[in-house]
Design a protein around this motif. Structure first.
Motif, PDB file in Angstrom:
ATOM      1  N   PHE A   1       0.829  -1.208   0.000  1.00 37.62           N
ATOM      2  CA  PHE A   1       0.000   0.000   0.000  1.00 37.62           C
ATOM      3  C   PHE A   1       0.867   1.262   0.000  1.00 37.62           C
ATOM      4  N   MET A   2       1.916   1.266   0.839  1.00 38.71           N
ATOM      5  CA  MET A   2       2.800   2.429   0.902  1.00 38.71           C
ATOM      6  C   MET A   2       3.544   2.622  -0.407  1.00 38.71           C
ATOM      7  N   PHE A   3       3.940   1.502  -1.045  1.00 39.08           N
ATOM      8  CA  PHE A   3       4.656   1.601  -2.320  1.00 39.08           C
ATOM      9  C   PHE A   3       3.759   2.221  -3.388  1.00 39.08           C
ATOM     10  N   LEU A   4       2.489   1.791  -3.428  1.00 38.56           N
ATOM     11  CA  LEU A   4       1.566   2.302  -4.441  1.00 38.56           C
ATOM     12  C   LEU A   4       1.231   3.767  -4.204  1.00 38.56           C
ATOM     13  N   ASN A   5       1.360   4.224  -2.943  1.00 42.22           N
ATOM     14  CA  ASN A   5       1.024   5.604  -2.618  1.00 42.22           C
ATOM     15  C   ASN A   5       2.270   6.484  -2.462  1.00 42.22           C
ATOM     16  N   GLY A   6       3.365   6.051  -3.035  1.00 47.06           N
ATOM     17  CA  GLY A   6       4.557   6.894  -3.050  1.00 47.06           C
ATOM     18  C   GLY A   6       5.406   6.812  -1.808  1.00 47.06           C
ATOM     19  N   GLY A   7       5.208   5.794  -0.981  1.00 47.37           N
ATOM     20  CA  GLY A   7       6.054   5.615   0.192  1.00 47.37           C
ATOM     21  C   GLY A   7       5.594   6.467   1.352  1.00 47.37           C
ATOM     22  N   GLY A   8       6.346   6.381   2.477  1.00 46.03           N
ATOM     23  CA  GLY A   8       5.978   7.112   3.695  1.00 46.03           C
ATOM     24  C   GLY A   8       7.008   8.174   4.028  1.00 46.03           C
ATOM     25  N   ASP A   9       6.889   8.747   5.229  1.00 42.73           N
ATOM     26  CA  ASP A   9       7.784   9.810   5.675  1.00 42.73           C
ATOM     27  C   ASP A   9       9.174   9.297   5.992  1.00 42.73           C
ATOM     28  N   SER A  10       9.338   7.978   6.197  1.00 42.11           N
ATOM     29  CA  SER A  10      10.629   7.444   6.604  1.00 42.11           C
ATOM     30  C   SER A  10      11.692   7.706   5.567  1.00 42.11           C
ATOM     31  N   ASN A  11      11.335   7.723   4.278  1.00 44.79           N
ATOM     32  CA  ASN A  11      12.321   7.989   3.242  1.00 44.79           C
ATOM     33  C   ASN A  11      12.815   9.433   3.349  1.00 44.79           C
ATOM     34  N   ALA A  12      11.914  10.347   3.648  1.00 50.43           N
ATOM     35  CA  ALA A  12      12.314  11.752   3.799  1.00 50.43           C
ATOM     36  C   ALA A  12      13.255  11.912   4.981  1.00 50.43           C
ATOM     37  N   ASP A  13      12.945  11.195   6.069  1.00 46.37           N
ATOM     38  CA  ASP A  13      13.808  11.276   7.250  1.00 46.37           C
ATOM     39  C   ASP A  13      15.175  10.709   6.951  1.00 46.37           C
ATOM     40  N   ALA A  14      15.213   9.606   6.208  1.00 46.68           N
ATOM     41  CA  ALA A  14      16.490   8.952   5.923  1.00 46.68           C
ATOM     42  C   ALA A  14      17.388   9.846   5.082  1.00 46.68           C
ATOM     43  N   ASN A  15      16.757  10.658   4.215  1.00 49.23           N
ATOM     44  CA  ASN A  15      17.524  11.513   3.330  1.00 49.23           C
ATOM     45  C   ASN A  15      17.695  12.926   3.877  1.00 49.23           C
ATOM     46  N   GLU A  16      17.255  13.143   5.126  1.00 54.95           N
ATOM     47  CA  GLU A  16      17.335  14.475   5.716  1.00 54.95           C
ATOM     48  C   GLU A  16      18.780  14.927   5.793  1.00 54.95           C
ATOM     49  N   THR A  17      19.025  16.181   5.488  1.00 58.27           N
ATOM     50  CA  THR A  17      20.403  16.677   5.465  1.00 58.27           C
ATOM     51  C   THR A  17      20.470  18.020   6.167  1.00 58.27           C
ATOM     52  N   GLY A  18      21.637  18.359   6.684  1.00 55.99           N
ATOM     53  CA  GLY A  18      21.789  19.640   7.349  1.00 55.99           C
ATOM     54  C   GLY A  18      22.640  19.554   8.602  1.00 55.99           C
ATOM     55  N   VAL A  19      22.367  20.461   9.546  1.00 58.02           N
ATOM     56  CA  VAL A  19      23.075  20.543  10.811  1.00 58.02           C
ATOM     57  C   VAL A  19      22.094  20.234  11.938  1.00 58.02           C
ATOM     58  N   PHE A  20      22.519  19.439  12.911  1.00 62.40           N
ATOM     59  CA  PHE A  20      21.625  19.016  13.987  1.00 62.40           C
ATOM     60  C   PHE A  20      22.308  19.218  15.338  1.00 62.40           C
ATOM     61  N   ILE A  21      21.553  19.680  16.332  1.00 60.56           N
ATOM     62  CA  ILE A  21      22.059  19.857  17.695  1.00 60.56           C
ATOM     63  C   ILE A  21      21.546  18.713  18.557  1.00 60.56           C
ATOM     64  N   ASP A  22      22.456  17.968  19.175  1.00 62.95           N
ATOM     65  CA  ASP A  22      22.047  16.913  20.098  1.00 62.95           C
ATOM     66  C   ASP A  22      21.662  17.520  21.448  1.00 62.95           C
ATOM     67  N   PHE A  23      22.592  18.271  22.043  1.00 65.83           N
ATOM     68  CA  PHE A  23      22.291  18.977  23.285  1.00 65.83           C
ATOM     69  C   PHE A  23      23.395  19.993  23.565  1.00 65.83           C
ATOM     70  N   ILE A  24      23.106  20.907  24.486  1.00 61.04           N
ATOM     71  CA  ILE A  24      24.089  21.901  24.926  1.00 61.04           C
ATOM     72  C   ILE A  24      24.436  21.587  26.375  1.00 61.04           C
TER      73      ILE A  24
END
Length: 298
Positions: A176-199
């Motif tokens: 079902f997910m394949f036929l509907n273009g997949g889910g949000d997990s692919n976007a998360d996997a390809n997320e790019t940028g700078v991330f803060i774990d903690f200060i």
């Protein structure tokens, strides 16, 4: 013969280090200091390790020269690993960064940058205290002991039916997910940028530093961005009103581990940190912010 104190220093600071050595020796402490303790025919590296292992403390003559010395960094790394107390004796206004910052973060400092010789009596007092406290024993990691692995019990028939049903459900949902273009997990996997774990905020009051609080921003930069030598990480430390208290600019290639930035302040009013990744033209590529501040010490 073992010595009380291993002195770690840069050869460019030999003049003041010789005075420190003589002062401590004249006040009852035995000091090991290369190269005067090493004979021509002896293995230089092995003698240093042997001296470190037998020393009660390591006295680091900290300066811009020792901070940049690979040999000094190796000595401090070995002392840190072996649980040997490290006493940094700061003779100029250099702040630790990178690996040295990690090793010395929780050490008791002696700031002698104004005039080192004026601080010799305090140095003697601190050396005496640390030598009496002693070091934590170095325990090498134990190898894993072999053990027998019992074979798993054969699955019961009921468990087998359940497993088949679960597999069927996963197949239907996946289709079902394949036929509907997949889910949000692919976007998360390809997320790019700078991330803060903690200060992390360390309360350094009473430790002898010229500042009262130190802040460290831990985070990551996605691999596709971390290889550019032109990219710069810009960090702003903000108070509750949004006013910038301190700013850092660090080239991506100069970042050590996952420490994106650090700040040494007299106030503990940092409420939020803003991070921007900028290219060589100062264009903002990615940005993020966090108020996830963890306080250490008190």
């Amino acid at each position: 013969m073992s010595k009380d104190i291993f002195i770690s220093y840069s050869s460019k600071d030999t003049e003041i280090t010789d005075k420190i050595h003589d002062y401590l020796e004249n006040n009852g402490f035995s000091c090991w200091m290369a190269p005067k303790e090493i004979k021509t025919s002896e293995n230089y590296s092995q003698k240093i390790i042997d001296a470190l292992n037998s020393a009660k403390i390591v006295l680091l003559v900290f300066s811009e020269y020792s901070h940049a010395s690979e040999y000094v960094t190796e000595e401090i790394d070995n002392a840190f690993t072996r649980g040997i107390p490290i006493l940094p004796f700061r003779i100029d206004d250099t702040f630790p960064k990178g690996k040295m910052e990690f090793y010395l973060r929780h050490c008791q400092w002696l700031d002698a940058s104004s005039n080192p010789e004026d601080h010799f009596p305090q140095l003697l007092e601190d050396v005496d205290r640390l030598c009496k406290e002693g070091k934590k024993p170095f325990v090498p990691p134990k190898p894993h002991e072999p053990h027998e692995i019992e074979p798993p019990e054969p699955p019961k028939r009921t468990s087998l039916y359940i497993a088949i049903a679960v597999i069927a459900i996963i197949a239907v949902v996946g289709g079902f997910m394949f036929l509907n273009g997949g889910g949000d997990s692919n976007a998360d996997a390809n997320e790019t940028g700078v991330f803060i774990d903690f200060i992390q905020m360390d309360n350094d009051t009473g430790k002898g530093y010229s500042w009262k609080y130190s802040y460290f921003v831990f985070g990551t930069i996605s691999p596709d961005l971390s290889n550019s030598s032109d990219n710069v990480v810009h960090v702003d430390f903000l108070d509750k009103s949004g006013k910038t208290i301190n700013s850092n600019d660090t080239k991506v290639g100069d970042i050590e581990g996952n420490t994106l930035a650090s700040a040494y302040l007299d106030d503990d009013n940092v409420a939020k940190v803003s991070v921007e990744l900028r290219d060589g033209d100062n264009k903002v590529l990615y940005s993020t912010e966090s108020d996830n501040i963890k306080s250490v010490g008190g």
